[in-house]
Design a protein around this motif. Structure first.
Motif, mmCIF file in Angstrom:
data_model
loop_
_atom_site.group_PDB
_atom_site.id
_atom_site.type_symbol
_atom_site.label_atom_id
_atom_site.label_comp_id
_atom_site.label_asym_id
_atom_site.label_seq_id
_atom_site.Cartn_x
_atom_site.Cartn_y
_atom_site.Cartn_z
ATOM 1 N N LEU A 72 -20.138 -30.286 -1.352
ATOM 2 C CA LEU A 72 -19.440 -31.195 -0.184
ATOM 3 C C LEU A 72 -20.259 -30.929 0.911
ATOM 4 C CD1 LEU A 72 -15.724 -30.436 -1.182
ATOM 5 C CD2 LEU A 72 -16.868 -32.727 -1.360
ATOM 6 N N PRO A 73 -20.084 -29.709 1.660
ATOM 7 C CA PRO A 73 -21.009 -29.699 2.912
ATOM 8 C C PRO A 73 -22.209 -28.673 2.745
ATOM 9 C CG PRO A 73 -18.966 -27.926 2.886
ATOM 10 C CD PRO A 73 -19.046 -28.619 1.409
ATOM 11 N N ALA A 74 -22.520 -28.673 4.095
ATOM 12 C CA ALA A 74 -23.664 -27.759 4.321
ATOM 13 C C ALA A 74 -24.887 -27.615 3.223
ATOM 14 C CB ALA A 74 -23.030 -26.224 4.773
ATOM 15 N N GLU A 75 -25.242 -26.235 2.890
ATOM 16 C CA GLU A 75 -26.175 -26.110 2.263
ATOM 17 C C GLU A 75 -26.176 -26.546 0.653
ATOM 18 O OE1 GLU A 75 -24.026 -22.555 0.797
ATOM 19 O OE2 GLU A 75 -24.106 -23.840 2.533
ATOM 20 N N GLN A 76 -24.883 -26.839 0.257
ATOM 21 C CA GLN A 76 -24.506 -26.989 -1.079
ATOM 22 C C GLN A 76 -25.381 -28.062 -1.613
ATOM 23 O OE1 GLN A 76 -20.191 -27.584 -0.881
ATOM 24 N NE2 GLN A 76 -19.845 -25.490 -0.337
ATOM 25 N N PHE A 77 -25.752 -28.992 -0.964
ATOM 26 C CA PHE A 77 -26.722 -29.980 -1.430
ATOM 27 C C PHE A 77 -28.024 -29.599 -1.739
ATOM 28 C CE2 PHE A 77 -23.331 -32.671 0.411
ATOM 29 C CZ PHE A 77 -23.096 -33.714 -0.627
ATOM 30 N N TYR A 78 -28.500 -28.511 -1.156
ATOM 31 C CA TYR A 78 -29.986 -28.149 -1.400
ATOM 32 C C TYR A 78 -29.369 -26.949 -2.744
ATOM 33 C CZ TYR A 78 -31.158 -29.586 3.219
ATOM 34 O OH TYR A 78 -31.430 -30.097 4.291
ATOM 35 N N ASN A 79 -28.465 -26.242 -2.885
ATOM 36 C CA ASN A 79 -28.273 -25.445 -3.979
ATOM 37 C C ASN A 79 -28.074 -26.473 -5.140
ATOM 38 O OD1 ASN A 79 -28.190 -23.369 -2.131
ATOM 39 N ND2 ASN A 79 -26.016 -23.313 -2.218
ATOM 40 N N VAL B 128 -16.093 -19.243 -22.181
ATOM 41 C CA VAL B 128 -16.425 -19.917 -21.220
ATOM 42 C C VAL B 128 -17.786 -20.740 -21.282
ATOM 43 C CG1 VAL B 128 -16.962 -20.490 -18.490
ATOM 44 C CG2 VAL B 128 -14.816 -19.154 -19.547
ATOM 45 N N GLY B 129 -18.062 -22.032 -21.170
ATOM 46 C CA GLY B 129 -19.236 -22.601 -21.724
ATOM 47 C C GLY B 129 -19.904 -23.546 -20.588
ATOM 48 N N GLY B 130 -19.274 -23.456 -19.251
ATOM 49 C CA GLY B 130 -19.881 -24.079 -18.219
ATOM 50 C C GLY B 130 -18.749 -23.985 -16.874
ATOM 51 N N PHE B 131 -19.402 -24.363 -15.786
ATOM 52 C CA PHE B 131 -18.890 -23.968 -14.827
ATOM 53 C C PHE B 131 -18.964 -25.193 -13.657
ATOM 54 C CE2 PHE B 131 -18.841 -21.470 -10.190
ATOM 55 C CZ PHE B 131 -17.627 -21.696 -10.164
ATOM 56 N N MET B 132 -18.009 -25.982 -13.222
ATOM 57 C CA MET B 132 -17.821 -26.831 -12.217
ATOM 58 C C MET B 132 -17.710 -26.222 -10.847
ATOM 59 S SD MET B 132 -15.435 -30.516 -11.462
ATOM 60 C CE MET B 132 -16.029 -30.917 -12.949
ATOM 61 N N THR B 133 -18.862 -26.504 -9.999
ATOM 62 C CA THR B 133 -19.020 -25.751 -8.817
ATOM 63 C C THR B 133 -19.157 -26.806 -7.682
ATOM 64 O OG1 THR B 133 -20.099 -24.150 -7.517
ATOM 65 C CG2 THR B 133 -21.337 -25.231 -9.184
ATOM 66 N N HIS B 134 -18.851 -26.380 -6.612
ATOM 67 C CA HIS B 134 -19.092 -26.907 -5.083
ATOM 68 C C HIS B 134 -20.482 -26.670 -4.780
ATOM 69 C CE1 HIS B 134 -15.472 -29.180 -4.854
ATOM 70 N NE2 HIS B 134 -14.691 -28.185 -4.622
ATOM 71 N N CYS B 135 -21.124 -25.646 -5.448
ATOM 72 C CA CYS B 135 -22.215 -25.262 -5.292
ATOM 73 C C CYS B 135 -22.644 -24.094 -4.021
ATOM 74 C CB CYS B 135 -23.356 -26.499 -5.023
ATOM 75 S SG CYS B 135 -23.689 -27.144 -6.609
ATOM 76 N N GLY B 136 -21.444 -23.729 -3.413
ATOM 77 C CA GLY B 136 -21.620 -22.505 -2.417
ATOM 78 C C GLY B 136 -22.654 -21.491 -3.111
ATOM 79 N N TRP B 137 -23.172 -20.635 -2.377
ATOM 80 C CA TRP B 137 -24.312 -19.897 -2.694
ATOM 81 C C TRP B 137 -23.625 -18.685 -3.647
ATOM 82 C CZ3 TRP B 137 -28.755 -20.282 -4.102
ATOM 83 C CH2 TRP B 137 -29.867 -19.483 -4.485
#
Length: 183
Positions: A88-95, A61-70
């Motif tokens: 998408l929502p909440a703190e995910q944009f900060y992450n 595995v070379g990378g991970f596409m994520t919604h940026c949940g903590w």
């Protein structure tokens, strides 16, 4: 997502949740089975639940596409993987900002608008956005630099959780304090 992954030309694993709330019309809009056949040898589609940490820890595995949940962000850092970020929502944009701007181990896919997962159709991410982000993460000198930084964060995370490391020490200190203050 399917068209972007295909256009990237990269090998992939895609975990697709099968939601019970979708109407038959929505299911017929595109055919997952057809896509799976088309991508045979290039992509693996897993329906339902998948052991994320086991997958992330695999050497292929070379990378991970994520919604940026903590949790997913920490799992990716602990696995030493760079990320394509799709908040998408909440703190995910900060992450996402932490991953892309501070740690510099990620590529933003370009979402700008808060939405819930079931409202994701409102958030338009084009095939070209996915293709560009995936290839930026996987190919070239910038990708190699991100992978190297991600690997160094993996080593830091490992040291922090070992005996005497900061996370290990802080957890032990918390447990000791709880023992003293709880009857």
């Amino acid at each position: 997502m399917a068209m972007g992954l295909e256009a990237s030309g990269q090998h992939f694993i895609w975990v697709v949740r099968e939601e019970g709330h979708k109407s038959s019309e929505e299911k017929d809009e595109w055919c997952l089975e057809e896509f799976e056949k088309k991508m045979e040898g290039k992509g693996l589609i897993i329906r339902g639940w998948a052991p994320q940490t086991v997958i992330l820890d695999h050497e292929a595995v070379g990378g991970f596409m994520t919604h940026c949940g903590w949790n997913s962000t920490l799992e990716s850092v602990a696995a030493g993987l760079p990320m394509v970020t799709w908040p998408l929502p909440a703190e995910q944009f900060y992450n996402e900002k932490l991953v892309t701007d501070v740690l510099k181990i990620g590529v933003a896919i370009g979402t700008q608008e808060w939405s819930r997962w079931f409202e994701a159709k409102k958030t338009i991410v084009k095939r070209e956005d996915i293709k560009k982000a995936v290839n930026q993460l996987m190919v070239g000198e910038e990708a190699e630099e991100m992978r190297n930084r991600a690997k160094s964060f993996k080593e830091m995370a490992k040291r922090a959780t070992e005996e005497g490391g900061s996370s290990n020490s802080d957890l032990n200190a918390l447990l000791e304090e709880l023992k003293l203050n709880c009857p």
